[in-house]
Motif scaffolding. Structure first.
Motif: not given
Length: 622
Positions: A44-56, A58-70
């Protein structure tokens, strides 16, 4: 979890399981559910983190994409760990139409036990029967039940004895406690697999699970251990109810006797044919007979050994003695008469099944068989040459003498001739413990006078050669135990235990280097140092090599050397340093055994500063 702690916990929980069986089972179920709750929370926590990173993104660009991959990688690791991977069972599928008696027996047992049906019944080449459950939908379950029956087992038991064995195996699938135990077993497998995967891969995300799993997986294993063992007793009781306690005792008694016969007499006799034939010509599964081909002396010996065994922590199956006591029976050896073995239950399919197992065995063993034949031929030629040299000159070089002793023993099966050579070697090299040990081991269990000499030689090794205490004390302990001299066996075990503990402490002390350690010159000869420098000069990626002796508390008479190396070039990194250490360890480095090799990159950079203060520690520096 250390073995002592595991044993103490299992002992305490076994008492709890007897005193409060219901409360114990509730605790086991709750503990198993705790792991699932933790896993669900992490998902649940990782899934929430994944959803947050996907939303981010649009604002964080490369950092958000890297966080999504992680976060995606972490989620993939969790989902992968949820799968219970059970290898597909191997065997020959049996046909109900061609073996109707066997399937009629299985149908009857399934009806009486209200057990689920088997999706397949497989014939194997093992002396065993087992039930295997495999999840067809991974974590979602949908279990496939397979029954494995070994042809050697069918050949060695009566139909009634086989029915008792099958009732025991099917009892694990029956409704009630068996199903709960199977569920607990699958939880243990899942968590054990997850911990194993995390230990193999030291990647990102391990911090989410490893601290919890390092505690939880061993703890669950220990907590569920009494339940798994109790399930074995329950399966025995089920088999005794459906057949009889006497039949179950007969089947249990047959297992160590038949197992001893197959492993120590039948298969060795088959494999000895490889000494004289380049290709296997025998058909072992046709030759295997369930008639009483075992002498009474062997029966008593194998049963006695099995009855003396104690229940250990390496297996959830209780020992034979405790299983018989639970049934209220004694060991009862009742072999089948000629033509009355359980193999007849296979019906018209039996001849073809034996041929298929024989053909499979010959295909598997043919390469090893041919290699053994060629090795034996070379050994016989080598023995003829050495025997001729010994007859002509009256002596041999020490190495040749050892070779001839082994050749007489293993190739020519000439025990007396080999013993004479071992005695000659031991008498000629009184200060060499190896020869005395080899002679002593061959003198045990011979005449009283020779046995006494063997015991004395081993006792002298314990007293005067510390490095041989483990082997000599272990041999004396086992010998005294088989002779019924229990007090002496306990004393030798005490000496073995003390030395084993000392060796373990010395090994742990030498596993790494610490800031608190002191170092001294390595003490190697100039010739050894020159050889090392020549060796390291050929290792292109090596930048530096430093060698010193670590001052140790345990077994200080045994040198403890530390070799510190660094990577050559500007691309010095921890991973490259680790690769350099691994590469050096894989090569034939002319270093004393037990030398610790560390990388100067990363956490061991301080070693260089310490070694610089000691004379002659630098072997190479580029």
């Amino acid at each position: 979890m250390k073995e002592e702690k595991f044993a103490a916990m299992v002992e305490r929980l076994e008492r709890l399981a007897v005193a409060q069986p219901g409360g114990y089972r509730v605790r086991v179920v709750l503990l198993a559910m705790l792991g699932n709750a933790y896993l669900a929370t992490m998902v649940g926590l990782v899934l929430c983190g994944l959803l947050v990173s996907i939303v981010s993104i649009t604002r964080l660009h490369f950092v958000g994409a890297k966080l999504t991959l992680i976060m995606g990688y972490l989620l993939w690791r969790v989902i992968k760990a949820m799968r219970v991977s059970v290898p597909e069972p191997q065997g020959i599928p049996l046909d109900r139409r061609r073996s109707p008696e066997l399937f009629a027996m299985l149908d009857g047992l399934r009806s009486e036990l209200k057990a689920p049906a088997f999706h397949e019944v497989l014939l194997t080449d093992e002396f065993n029967a087992a039930v295997v459950q495999r999840p067809r939908l991974g974590a979602l379950g949908l279990w496939q039940n397979s029954l494995l029956i070994g042809l050697p087992l069918l050949k060695m038991l009566t139909p009634d004895q086989l029915r008792a064995v099958l009732a025991h195996e099917m009892g694990h699938l029956s409704r009630g406690d068996g199903r709960m135990s199977n569920w607990i077993y699958r939880q243990r497998v899942r968590w054990g697999q997850l911990l194993s995967e995390l230990e193999k891969d030291d990647g990102r995300g391990n911090w989410l699970f490893k601290p919890f799993l390092n505690w939880y997986a061993p703890y669950l294993n220990a907590y569920a251990f009494p339940l798994a063992r109790a399930n074995e007793y329950a399966a025995d009781a089920t088999a005794a109810r459906l057949t009889s306690p006497r039949l179950m005792a007969q089947a249990l008694s047959a297992l160590p006797v038949r197992g001893g016969y197959l492993s120590q007499e039948f298969w060795p006799q088959i494999h000895r044919e490889a000494d004289d034939t380049v290709e296997p010509r025998c058909r072992p599964y046709r030759q295997m007979s369930g008639a009483n081909v075992v002498g009474q002396e062997e029966v008593e010996r194998w049963l006695s050994v099995a009855l003396q065994e104690e229940t250990g922590l390496g297996d959830t199956h209780p020992c034979l003695r405790e299983r018989l006591e639970a049934l209220g029976e004694e060991a009862d050896w009742q072999p089948p008469k000629e033509g009355e073995t359980a193999e007849r239950l296979l019906g018209e399919a039996l001849p073809g099944l034996m041929d298929r197992l024989d053909d499979d065995w010959r295909r598997r063993i043919s390469d090893g068989w041919r290699e053994h034949y060629q090795t034996t031929s070379r050994n016989r030629a080598r023995q003829v040459e050495l025997e001729r040299q010994l007859a002509d000159t009256g002596t041999l070089e020490e190495r040749d003498m050892v070779d001839l002793a082994f050749l007489r023993e293993r190739t020519a099966k000439d025990e007396e001739g080999a013993l004479a050579l071992w005695r000659r070697l031991a008498d000629a090299s009184v200060d060499e413990p190896y020869f005395s040990y080899m002679l002593a081991m061959r003198l045990l269990d011979r005449s009283d006078e020779e046995t006494a000499e063997g015991e004395k030689r081993l006792a002298d090794l314990v007293s005067h050669h510390p490095d041989w205490i483990l082997r000599a004390a272990e041999a004396l302990r086992d010998h005294c135990w088989t002779e019924g001299r229990e007090d002496e066996a306990h004393e030798w075990h005490r000496q073995w235990s003390e030395r084993a503990e000392l060796e373990a402490l010395a090994e742990r002390e030498r596993e790494t280097v610490l800031l608190a350690d002191s170092f001294a010159p390595h003490g190697l000869s100039d010739e050894r140092v020159t050889a090392l420098r020549e060796f390291f000069s050929c290792v292109e990626e090596l930048g530096e090599a430093w060698l010193a002796a670590k001052e140790v508390r345990y077994l200080p008479e045994r040198p403890s050397l530390v070799l510190a190396v660094s990577v050559r070039g500007w691309w010095q990194r921890k991973r490259r340093g680790d690769e350099l250490v691994a590469g050096i360890l894989q090569r034939n480095v002319p270093l004393p055994a037990g030398t610790l090799v560390v990388s100067l990159e990363g956490g061991f950079s301080w070693v260089r500063r310490r070694f610089r203060k000691i004379p002659d520690t630098c072997l190479i520096k580029r």
